[in-house]
Design a protein around this motif. Structure first.
Motif, short mmCIF file in Angstrom:
data_model
loop_
_atom_site.label_atom_id
_atom_site.label_comp_id
_atom_site.label_asym_id
_atom_site.label_seq_id
_atom_site.Cartn_x
_atom_site.Cartn_y
_atom_site.Cartn_z
N ASP A 50 -21.90 -9.78 -0.80
CA ASP A 50 -21.19 -10.41 0.32
C ASP A 50 -19.88 -10.86 -0.14
O ASP A 50 -19.55 -11.65 -1.26
CB ASP A 50 -22.29 -11.79 0.38
CG ASP A 50 -21.76 -12.75 1.59
OD1 ASP A 50 -20.27 -12.33 2.17
OD2 ASP A 50 -22.49 -13.63 1.97
N SER A 52 -17.38 -12.30 1.38
CA SER A 52 -17.31 -13.75 1.57
C SER A 52 -17.29 -14.63 0.48
O SER A 52 -16.69 -15.75 0.40
CB SER A 52 -17.64 -14.30 2.87
OG SER A 52 -19.17 -14.49 2.49
N LYS A 53 -18.37 -14.32 -0.47
CA LYS A 53 -18.50 -15.07 -1.69
C LYS A 53 -17.75 -14.91 -2.94
O LYS A 53 -17.48 -15.61 -3.63
CB LYS A 53 -20.16 -15.17 -1.91
CG LYS A 53 -20.95 -15.74 -0.83
CD LYS A 53 -22.41 -15.54 -1.08
CE LYS A 53 -23.26 -16.19 0.04
NZ LYS A 53 -24.71 -15.92 -0.10
N ARG A 169 -16.87 -11.67 11.31
CA ARG A 169 -17.09 -10.99 10.01
C ARG A 169 -17.13 -9.64 10.37
O ARG A 169 -18.02 -8.87 11.10
CB ARG A 169 -18.36 -11.43 9.19
CG ARG A 169 -17.97 -12.74 8.66
CD ARG A 169 -19.30 -13.40 8.12
NE ARG A 169 -20.15 -12.81 7.40
CZ ARG A 169 -20.49 -12.71 6.14
NH1 ARG A 169 -20.01 -13.77 5.40
NH2 ARG A 169 -21.34 -12.13 5.43
N ASN A 171 -18.71 -6.19 8.64
CA ASN A 171 -19.49 -5.53 7.53
C ASN A 171 -19.30 -3.96 7.56
O ASN A 171 -18.75 -3.57 8.71
CB ASN A 171 -21.02 -6.18 7.99
CG ASN A 171 -20.92 -7.39 8.45
OD1 ASN A 171 -20.73 -8.45 7.46
ND2 ASN A 171 -21.17 -7.97 9.63
N GLU A 206 -12.75 -11.78 9.20
CA GLU A 206 -13.06 -12.02 7.78
C GLU A 206 -13.88 -10.90 7.26
O GLU A 206 -14.73 -10.55 7.91
CB GLU A 206 -13.69 -13.32 7.68
CG GLU A 206 -12.91 -14.51 8.02
CD GLU A 206 -11.71 -14.68 7.45
OE1 GLU A 206 -11.68 -14.35 6.09
OE2 GLU A 206 -10.57 -14.99 7.80
N GLY A 208 -17.04 -9.36 5.36
CA GLY A 208 -18.47 -9.88 5.45
C GLY A 208 -19.23 -9.09 4.40
O GLY A 208 -18.95 -9.11 3.20
#
Length: 276
Positions: A50, A52-53, A169, A171, A206, A208
């Motif tokens: 992920d 985003s993390k 997001r 991906n 963003e 993902g």
């Protein structure tokens, strides 16, 4: 530890403890001394990152993030199949006297195809769809082109990307037919994470999830002691990797547009034997 460390340690432990040995089978790769290179392998390994993390660089040893990004730009941005356009020498053994690796990798991404909207290569098609039809379920690339395999100095390992937008997001799924876990695993993960970040930024999304699917995830026999030592090392938090927010054109990115902060990692492993 970084989440990438955890996935790497768990994957390697599983391969070593529960994998299948190819010793004694008819295998293609050989070591430089001419002996056959056998592996312990697992079929169908799937790892999810992920973005985003955190950025998925392992800290057990340093992954040369800028060099990895340089290679992905060589393939996806320059669409080159000539090692003279690359700043490292990792492809030299597969290049001919002119530096070409044949009709592989960048060549396939740069080849134009006819669509209803006009002629585009695969990269431009992805960029077009992410702007014009971002919720399509058909945004994908494939460089494993059977009619050209006989003119490739190396069959593509990481051969397909499928992009999918969920909300805001972006991906992606990276499909890989085969992977040398010690030599290439985190290198490829870092590369395609960076690619996903670039595509997301220029398309207004963003980053993902990056889902990495490996059909044949293997550890070579001579790499097993190295892997066993590696996965027992101390780990550290993931580095922070960000993009220059001013770049809105995929073809304008350079390795200098990636800011890498707080990357603490264990000592590098030198002179890893590579099976060919």
């Amino acid at each position: 530890m970084s989440y990438a460390d955890k996935l790497f340690i768990d994957m390697c432990s599983d391969i070593i403890e529960n994998g299948y040995s190819t010793e004694g089978e008819k295998v293609r790769p050989k070591w430089p001394d001419g002996t056959y290179a056998y592996t312990i392998k697992k079929f169908g390994v799937v790892n999810r990152y992920d973005l985003s993390k955190e950025f998925p660089a392992i800290t057990l040893r340093k992954t040369y993030i800028r060099s990895a990004i340089d290679e992905i730009l060589w393939i996806w941005q320059k669409k080159s199949n000539n090692v003279h356009d690359l700043n490292s020498h990792i492809w030299d053994e597969w290049a001919d006297e002119d530096g070409s690796i044949g009709k592989a990798y960048g060549y396939q991404l740069g080849k134009k195809h006819k669509y209803k909207e006009g002629e585009m290569d695969q990269v431009d098609r992805v960029l077009f769809d992410l702007k014009e039809n971002p919720f399509s379920r058909r945004i994908m690339t494939n460089i494993y082109v059977h009619e050209d395999l006989h003119e490739m100095n190396l069959y593509p390992c990481a051969y397909s990307m499928t992009f999918n937008v969920t909300g805001n997001r972006l991906n992606a799924i990276l499909n890989q037919r085969s992977q040398d876990i010690l030599a290439a695993n985190n290198w490829n993960v870092v590369q395609y994470a960076a690619l996903l970040m670039m595509f997301a930024q220029v398309s207004g999304f963003e980053p993902g999830e990056l889902v990495h699917v490996i059909a044949d995830a293997h550890i070579y026999d001579r790499h097993i002691p190295i892997i066993k030592e590696l996965i027992k090392r101390p780990t550290y938090p993931a580095p922070k990797v960000t993009l220059n927010p001013e770049v809105k054109d995929f073809y304008k990115f350079t390795v200098d547009d990636f800011m890498i902060e707080d990357y603490q990692a264990g000592p590098q492993i030198k002179n890893i034997p590579i099976a060919i």
